[in-house]
Design an enzyme around this catalytic site. Structure first.
Site, PDB file in Angstrom:
ATOM      1  N   HIS A  99       4.146 -12.838  -3.460  1.00 16.00           N
ATOM      2  CA  HIS A  99       3.350 -12.991  -4.676  1.00 16.00           C
ATOM      3  C   HIS A  99       1.894 -13.301  -4.336  1.00 16.00           C
ATOM      4  O   HIS A  99       1.655 -14.054  -3.400  1.00 16.00           O
ATOM      5  CB  HIS A  99       3.950 -14.130  -5.499  1.00 16.00           C
ATOM      6  CG  HIS A  99       3.363 -14.244  -6.864  1.00 16.00           C
ATOM      7  ND1 HIS A  99       3.508 -13.275  -7.831  1.00 16.00           N
ATOM      8  CD2 HIS A  99       2.600 -15.234  -7.417  1.00 16.00           C
ATOM      9  CE1 HIS A  99       2.879 -13.653  -8.927  1.00 16.00           C
ATOM     10  NE2 HIS A  99       2.318 -14.831  -8.705  1.00 16.00           N
ATOM     11  N   TYR A 113       0.323  19.198  -4.520  1.00 17.03           N
ATOM     12  CA  TYR A 113      -0.345  18.165  -3.736  1.00 17.03           C
ATOM     13  C   TYR A 113      -1.841  18.475  -3.537  1.00 17.03           C
ATOM     14  O   TYR A 113      -2.688  17.667  -3.840  1.00 17.03           O
ATOM     15  CB  TYR A 113       0.205  18.176  -2.311  1.00 17.03           C
ATOM     16  CG  TYR A 113       1.413  17.424  -1.897  1.00 17.03           C
ATOM     17  CD1 TYR A 113       1.323  16.105  -1.463  1.00 17.03           C
ATOM     18  CD2 TYR A 113       2.644  18.049  -1.821  1.00 17.03           C
ATOM     19  CE1 TYR A 113       2.435  15.445  -0.960  1.00 17.03           C
ATOM     20  CE2 TYR A 113       3.760  17.394  -1.322  1.00 17.03           C
ATOM     21  CZ  TYR A 113       3.648  16.084  -0.883  1.00 17.03           C
ATOM     22  OH  TYR A 113       4.738  15.449  -0.376  1.00 17.03           O
ATOM     23  N   CYS A 132      -3.768  18.806  10.030  1.00 14.26           N
ATOM     24  CA  CYS A 132      -3.861  17.408   9.600  1.00 14.26           C
ATOM     25  C   CYS A 132      -5.208  16.794   9.978  1.00 14.26           C
ATOM     26  O   CYS A 132      -5.904  16.221   9.142  1.00 14.26           O
ATOM     27  CB  CYS A 132      -2.701  16.640  10.225  1.00 14.26           C
ATOM     28  SG  CYS A 132      -2.747  14.886   9.899  1.00 14.26           S
ATOM     29  N   GLU A 178      -4.812  16.394  -5.283  1.00 10.38           N
ATOM     30  CA  GLU A 178      -5.545  15.458  -4.415  1.00 10.38           C
ATOM     31  C   GLU A 178      -7.025  15.841  -4.342  1.00 10.38           C
ATOM     32  O   GLU A 178      -7.911  14.984  -4.420  1.00 10.38           O
ATOM     33  CB  GLU A 178      -4.944  15.450  -3.012  1.00 10.38           C
ATOM     34  CG  GLU A 178      -3.572  14.810  -2.959  1.00 10.38           C
ATOM     35  CD  GLU A 178      -2.992  14.715  -1.545  1.00 10.38           C
ATOM     36  OE1 GLU A 178      -2.045  13.960  -1.374  1.00 10.38           O
ATOM     37  OE2 GLU A 178      -3.485  15.404  -0.630  1.00 10.38           O
ATOM     38  N   GLU A 204       5.992  -6.577  -4.939  1.00  8.21           N
ATOM     39  CA  GLU A 204       7.017  -7.509  -5.430  1.00  8.21           C
ATOM     40  C   GLU A 204       7.624  -7.016  -6.749  1.00  8.21           C
ATOM     41  O   GLU A 204       8.756  -7.344  -7.084  1.00  8.21           O
ATOM     42  CB  GLU A 204       6.452  -8.924  -5.607  1.00  8.21           C
ATOM     43  CG  GLU A 204       5.516  -9.066  -6.796  1.00  8.21           C
ATOM     44  CD  GLU A 204       5.097 -10.509  -7.084  1.00  8.21           C
ATOM     45  OE1 GLU A 204       5.953 -11.407  -7.023  1.00  8.21           O
ATOM     46  OE2 GLU A 204       3.904 -10.721  -7.379  1.00  8.21           O
ATOM     47  N   LYS A 227      -8.929  14.555   3.983  1.00  3.34           N
ATOM     48  CA  LYS A 227      -8.492  14.303   2.594  1.00  3.34           C
ATOM     49  C   LYS A 227      -8.429  12.813   2.290  1.00  3.34           C
ATOM     50  O   LYS A 227      -8.971  12.342   1.302  1.00  3.34           O
ATOM     51  CB  LYS A 227      -7.140  14.977   2.382  1.00  3.34           C
ATOM     52  CG  LYS A 227      -6.502  14.845   1.029  1.00  3.34           C
ATOM     53  CD  LYS A 227      -5.708  13.618   0.781  1.00  3.34           C
ATOM     54  CE  LYS A 227      -4.638  13.287   1.754  1.00  3.34           C
ATOM     55  NZ  LYS A 227      -3.482  14.143   1.710  1.00  3.34           N
ATOM     56  N   CYS A 244      -4.720  16.017   6.153  1.00  2.00           N
ATOM     57  CA  CYS A 244      -4.520  14.585   5.872  1.00  2.00           C
ATOM     58  C   CYS A 244      -5.769  13.732   6.114  1.00  2.00           C
ATOM     59  O   CYS A 244      -6.139  12.914   5.268  1.00  2.00           O
ATOM     60  CB  CYS A 244      -3.414  14.011   6.753  1.00  2.00           C
ATOM     61  SG  CYS A 244      -2.159  15.161   7.298  1.00  2.00           S
TER      62      CYS A 244
END
Ligand code: FAD
Ligand code: NDP
Length: 523
Positions: free
Chosen positions: A498, A228, A86, A232, A503, A94, A91
């Site tokens: 908002h 993935y 990672c 990515e 939302e 990346k 991660c």
């Protein structure tokens, strides 16, 4: 044919005791060791996401703990420091390169918002990599400091099992040390597969272990794979301005909802990433100009050839359990070398009761950093704190960090239909336009939300899917609601914030079954 041995003869009893000793050697070793005092309460092999979390947690509970971490360089010679996949080749680099690529678009958007931006902007690969790598190095250092502060002994050494209670640690100088331990955790993770059956791949292709550490810009790049890592990587390379092609042998994002997967790849295609679908690489040859000629089979079975500067294989990962001596000590693995857990009612316990596995190396569990960390921490508490809590591998949220992010928690529409039946499922959906897109006039055709529920107002929400900017940030909160068993009534009666994208999720009202246009217009 030799004559049968007489039962009770000296030769028979010698062979018999040899056979019994061999058959029960694990038990004999175990009994002899478990009656002894061990030097450590816990030795963890692998200092990545899971191993570091588990070892630190155990040490904080007052136990004597050692963690071994050792990185074999990639076939291209890339190597890195403490922290595992990672931090070094997953991660973190990346996400930072994803951010670098998104920034390019935001800078371009700036023009429409009145910023004075030149017509052509360029990314400096060396500068970007330098910044990413120095951050990674700070994390490597941070992990060392944390281990020291928390009294975890760190050994930069390759670990394997000498027997069920003894870990052999060999450092880079070949020095060997034996560590006797009461409990052991296997947290060795995985490495990228470079398929040797495709000629030229092992000599010329790179993997995700190399891309973040390349000294020169990758140039025109072929990414092989459709999951993935492939999408990515192709996403950020395209966004950084490289001519990028993805070669997919079947479908993209196989494990995901296919409507969502198609939105992700449509968005990539619309924004300059080329896809070669249903194509397979056949061979890679370095040509006279130093470029890589890739021969591949197209969807009609014809052989084609194209030259690239870089070939990035993203075709899956293998578990690095091969040299741990697991079969010798009786730890069962599946046919791809992952440790089978779930023994004696404990999800991470292997077939040897004091040996556990966590993270990517555990059979049939999601290969994600937060999963490895949580499993490691919970295990430490079960081992040393009297806790009973098991890891919950259900409804693990995740995000694919493609240029248009895809966040998801829960079931795909396909799985929900197969599990609950069409008549019991309602799907609420909407195509929406992020407000941020309006002024620069960005195309929002693939910004979509889908909530899959059991029918009826009090039906449970089974899956939440969202493509859009910052999808990961949005899905994280909704995954908490999913974990609490949120119903459609609760979700749809929540008040939105908002103007946000999140939302749109609580404003959903159009069902797929109604056939009505799901485009959101106005507030
Ligand atoms: P690892 O982190 O792989 O750690 C294992 C460590 O053990 C390594 O340092 C290894 O060198 C060491 N080791 C191996 N064998 C031995 C041995 N015999 N002795 C001593 N040490 C050994 N997950 C996410 O959640 N989000 C993301 O965005 C994400 N992006 C990713 C992007 C890429 C390109 C990749 C490859 C992965 C990504 N992942 C992501 C997955 C994530 O990185 C892994 O799930 C996670 O690192 C697994 O942790 P682990 O502890 O099981 O193993
Ligand atoms: P996956 O195992 O998920 O996918 C492998 C891909 O390569 C599939 O598309 C597969 O196609 C294809 N493939 C396999 N063999 C070949 C071949 N010989 N030729 C051509 N294509 C081939 O692997 P990844 O490496 O992408 O990811 C590993 C794991 O890492 C993920 O499951 C995920 O858990 C984790 N990860 C998480 C990320 C995140 O959280 N954002 C990011 C990156 C990784 P087919 O479908 O036909 O088999």
């Amino acid at each position: 044919m030799s004559a049968p041995l007489a039962i009770g003869s000296r030769k028979h009893s010698r062979l018999f005791s040899k056979h019994v000793l061999h058959k029960y050697r694990h038990l004999v070793r175990h009994l002899s060791k478990s009656s002894q005092e061990h030097e450590y309460d816990l030795v963890v092999i692998g200092g990545g996401s899971g191993g570091l979390a588990c070892s630190k947690e155990a040490a904080q509970l007052g136990k004597k703990v050692a963690v071994l971490d050792y990185v074999n360089p990639s076939p291209r010679g890339t190597k890195w420091g403490l922290g595992g996949t990672c931090v070094n080749v997953g991660c973190i680099p990346k996400k930072l390169m994803h951010q670098a690529s998104l920034l390019g678009n935001l800078i371009r958007d700036g023009k429409s918002y009145g910023w004075d931006v030149p017509d052509s902007i360029n990314n400096d690969w060396e500068k970007m990599c330098g910044a990413v790598q120095s951050y990674i190095k700070s994390l490597n250092w941070g992990h060392r400091v944390q281990l020291k502060d928390k009294n975890v002994e760190y050994l930069n050494a390759l670990g394997s099992f000498a027997d069920q209670h003894t870990i052999r640690a060999i450092d880079s100088k070949g020095q060997e040390r034996l560590l006797s331990t009461k409990h052991a955790v296997i947290a060795v993770g995985g490495r990228p597969i470079l398929p040797t059956e495709i000629p030229g791949v092992s000599d010329h292709a790179i993997s995700s272990d190399d891309i973040f550490w390349m000294k020169k810009p990758p140039g025109k790049t072929l990414v092989v794979g459709g999951s993935y890592i492939a999408l990515e990587s192709a996403g950020f390379l395209s966004g950084l301005g490289f001519d990028t092609t993805v070669m997919v042998r079947s479908i993209c994002l196989r494990m995901f909802d296919q409507q969502m997967a198609n939105l992700v790849t449509d968005h990539m295609e619309n924004n300059g990433t080329r896809f070669l679908k249903e194509c397979k690489p056949l061979r890679v040859v370095k040509n006279a100009e130093g470029k890589l000629d890739v021969s591949y089979q197209d969807r009609n079975g014809n052989e084609e050839k194209e030259a690239f500067d870089t070939v990035l294989m993203a075709v899956g990962r293998y578990s690095v359990t091969g040299k741990l001596n697991l079969p010798d000590i009786g730890v069962s693995m599946d046919d791809v070398g992952k440790v089978i857990g779930g023994h004696e009612g404990d999800q991470e316990r292997s077939s040897v009761s004091h040996i556990y596995a966590i993270g990517d190396v555990l059979h049939a569990r999601p290969e994600l950093t937060p999963v490895a960390i949580k499993a490691g921490k919970l295990l430490a508490h079960r081992l040393f704190d009297g806790a009973q809590v098991q890891m919950n591998y259900d409804q693990v949220p995740t995000t694919v960090f493609t240029p248009l992010e895809y966040g998801v928690v829960g079931l795909s529409e396909e799985t929900a239909l197969a599990t609950h039946g069409e008549s019991n499922i309602e799907v609420y959906h909407a195509f929406y336009v992020p407000l941020e897109y309006v002024i620069p006039g960005r195309d929002a055709s693939q910004c979509y939300i889908k909530v899959i529920c059991q029918k009826g107002d009090d039906g449970r929400v089974l899956g939440i899917h969202l493509t859009g900017p910052n999808a990961g940030e949005i899905i994280q909160g909704f995954s908490v609601a999913m974990g609490c068993g949120v119903t459609w009534r609760q979700l749809s009666s929540s008040i939105g914030i908002h103007p946000t994208m999140a939302e749109e999720l609580v404003k959903l009202h159009i069902t797929k079954s109604s056939g009505l246009d799901p485009k959101v217009t106005g507030c």
